[in-house]
Write a protein that holds these residues in place. Structure first.
Motif, PDB file in Angstrom:
ATOM      1  N   ILE A 341     -30.575 -16.403 -89.423  1.00  0.00           N
ATOM      2  CA  ILE A 341     -29.822 -16.946 -88.497  1.00  0.00           C
ATOM      3  C   ILE A 341     -30.921 -18.394 -88.279  1.00  0.00           C
ATOM      4  O   ILE A 341     -29.276 -19.242 -88.331  1.00  0.00           O
ATOM      5  N   ILE A 342     -31.173 -19.353 -88.345  1.00  0.00           N
ATOM      6  CA  ILE A 342     -31.599 -20.812 -88.283  1.00  0.00           C
ATOM      7  C   ILE A 342     -30.885 -21.208 -89.041  1.00  0.00           C
ATOM      8  O   ILE A 342     -30.689 -22.749 -88.657  1.00  0.00           O
ATOM      9  N   VAL A 343     -31.084 -20.997 -90.647  1.00  0.00           N
ATOM     10  CA  VAL A 343     -31.060 -21.822 -91.917  1.00  0.00           C
ATOM     11  C   VAL A 343     -29.440 -21.745 -91.793  1.00  0.00           C
ATOM     12  O   VAL A 343     -28.689 -22.690 -91.337  1.00  0.00           O
ATOM     13  N   GLY A 344     -29.064 -20.212 -91.539  1.00  0.00           N
ATOM     14  CA  GLY A 344     -27.496 -20.122 -91.694  1.00  0.00           C
ATOM     15  C   GLY A 344     -26.760 -20.997 -90.324  1.00  0.00           C
ATOM     16  O   GLY A 344     -25.896 -20.938 -90.616  1.00  0.00           O
ATOM     17  N   GLY A 345     -26.842 -20.239 -89.003  1.00  0.00           N
ATOM     18  CA  GLY A 345     -26.468 -20.733 -88.009  1.00  0.00           C
ATOM     19  C   GLY A 345     -25.982 -19.698 -86.810  1.00  0.00           C
ATOM     20  O   GLY A 345     -25.431 -19.116 -87.337  1.00  0.00           O
ATOM     21  N   ALA A 346     -26.896 -19.821 -85.449  1.00  0.00           N
ATOM     22  CA  ALA A 346     -26.723 -18.765 -85.186  1.00  0.00           C
ATOM     23  C   ALA A 346     -25.491 -19.461 -83.850  1.00  0.00           C
ATOM     24  O   ALA A 346     -24.928 -20.112 -83.955  1.00  0.00           O
TER      25      ALA A 346
END
Length: 429
Positions: A341-346
């Protein structure tokens, strides 16, 4: 202008093709099955955290519930259990649990004002104690009999898809109980509660030998699609082709499921419901002041996210065909999902989908890549008279965490809102 997400997904596709060329197509299919399962779990966490700002550090617990539920539904019937007194004894234990629950519920109905108000807390403690004793008086002899005569309960022998659905339902029920207790309080209460419940679930599944077989594991858990052996039996002579077709079929059904869920999540996100949830996330006081039931909506979304996690956990267990409670670790089943989630985008479903697939691939290939790198360095250092690198395999395994840490560091430095951040619509749009 080409959107960033299109470029990133194109790059991810190239990465997958390179992976198939580097390893093999069947192994790549195996990675993709797990990657899409983790993408579904990441979508569930994105619903909770990205939509509503709810901290859930107990992802592992919901995955275990999904895996155990899928095993119970789809594993073949255990004739030794059904021919014993175990079913009747478990039915009595269920009646005892219902009676105990009814007793506790009845005490909670005592008015907080009146003659019995001062005794309400004392009576509640007594009710819990009585319910516990009554339940244990029935479940303990049932557990001993089942373990002695039938090893464990076994399954119901239903199709694996029903196990996936049941895994989601059970995870949702547990999330409802947690949410009813903790939502409405500060977010750190929810984080602490989910960690505690996750560890309780792990302890229960590891020690309820009569139900889950505990650390002895349960195998093989059926697939929803034909296994390689089934395809071989149908006339496919090549074992490699049978493996390829079997994994392709499993991947197809998982991708279809993720695609359907993603479609509905995106529709909800773009609609009034999604705007309401983001308003609650950004300023729950303001949302409550205009008539929104903040606690009810947060409970709703917390349960929805847990359902997706339960289904994802069921898929993971079905694919490996093994329920092993000892194999669940927070770093593999909670921390890595937060990294996705942090890398992908919350707050962006595309970001959660990308992060789930990308991070799982990086997590998986970092070990063999490290083995190759360490082997090259070891040969060079040995040739230079410095000496070979010892324990390359174990060092390469530890590199997975190091690589993941590097990914997080670069993501937070150059894309603090994620590689595909949440898009905030303006009135001009």
């Amino acid at each position: 202008m080409i959107r960033r997400d299109a470029i990133l997904f194109a790059g991810l596709g190239i990465m997958i093709l390179a992976l198939a060329n580097w390893f093999s197509v069947p192994y790549t299919l195996q990675i993709l099955v797990n990657a899409f399962a983790y993408a579904l779990i990441a979508l569930g966490l994105n619903v909770q955290w990205g939509y509503a700002g709810l901290f859930n550090f107990g992802v592992m617990g919901f995955l275990m519930v999904g895996g155990a539920s899928a095993t119970f539904i789809s594993y073949p019937l255990n004739d030794a259990f059904w021919s014993s007194d175990g079913p009747m004894m478990l039915f009595k234990a269920l009646l005892a649990a219902i009676a105990g629950g009814a007793l506790i519920w009845g005490v909670t109905r005592i008015p907080k004002k009146g003659n019995l108000a001062k005794l309400r807390g004392f009576l509640l403690v007594i009710a819990w104690a009585v319910a516990y004793v009554v339940y244990r008086s029935q479940i303990d002899p049932a557990a001993r009999l089942i373990e002695a005569e039938a090893d464990f309960v076994g399954g119901l022998g239903l199709p694996a898809i029903f196990g996936w659905v049941f895994g989601g339902i059970m995870a949702g029920i547990i999330a409802y109980v947690i949410g009813k207790i903790c939502l409405g309080l500060r977010t750190d209460y929810l984080a602490i509660a989910t960690i505690g419940v996750s560890e309780i679930i792990r302890a229960l599944i590891k020690n309820m030998d009569w139900l889950t077989r505990g650390t002895l594991t349960v195998s093989p858990v059926p697939w929803p699609t034909p296994l390689p052996a089934d395809i071989t039996a149908s006339g496919v002579a090549s074992p490699d082709m049978a493996i390829l077709l079997a994994r392709s079929g499993f991947l197809a059904i998982v991708m279809l499921l993720v695609g359907v869920i993603f479609f509905f999540l995106q529709r909800a996100y773009d609609g009034p419901w999604g705007r309401m949830m983001r308003a609650i996330r950004d300023n729950h006081i303001a949302a409550g002041s205009i008539g929104k039931d903040v606690t009810k909506r947060e409970l709703e979304i917390f349960v929805l996210g847990a359902i997706l996690m339960g289904v994802g956990g069921a898929i993971l267990t079905s694919y490996v065909q093994l329920l092993d409670p000892s194999g669940y670790q927070p770093i593999n089943h909670t921390f890595i999902v937060w990294v996705m989630i942090i890398v992908g985008g919350a707050g962006n479903n595309y970001g959660a989908l990308f992060g789930g697939i990308f991070i799982y691939i990086v997590w998986t290939i970092s070990e063999p890549a490290s083995v190759i790198l360490f082997s090259l360095i070891s040969d060079m250092s040995e040739g230079a008279g410095i000496g070979a690198i010892p324990d390359i395999e174990s060092r390469a395994l530890q590199m997975r965490v190091f690589v993941l840490g590097l990914v997080i560091t670069f993501a937070l430095r150059y894309a603090p809102q994620g590689m595909i951040p949440e898009r905030v619509r303006t009135e001009k749009e």
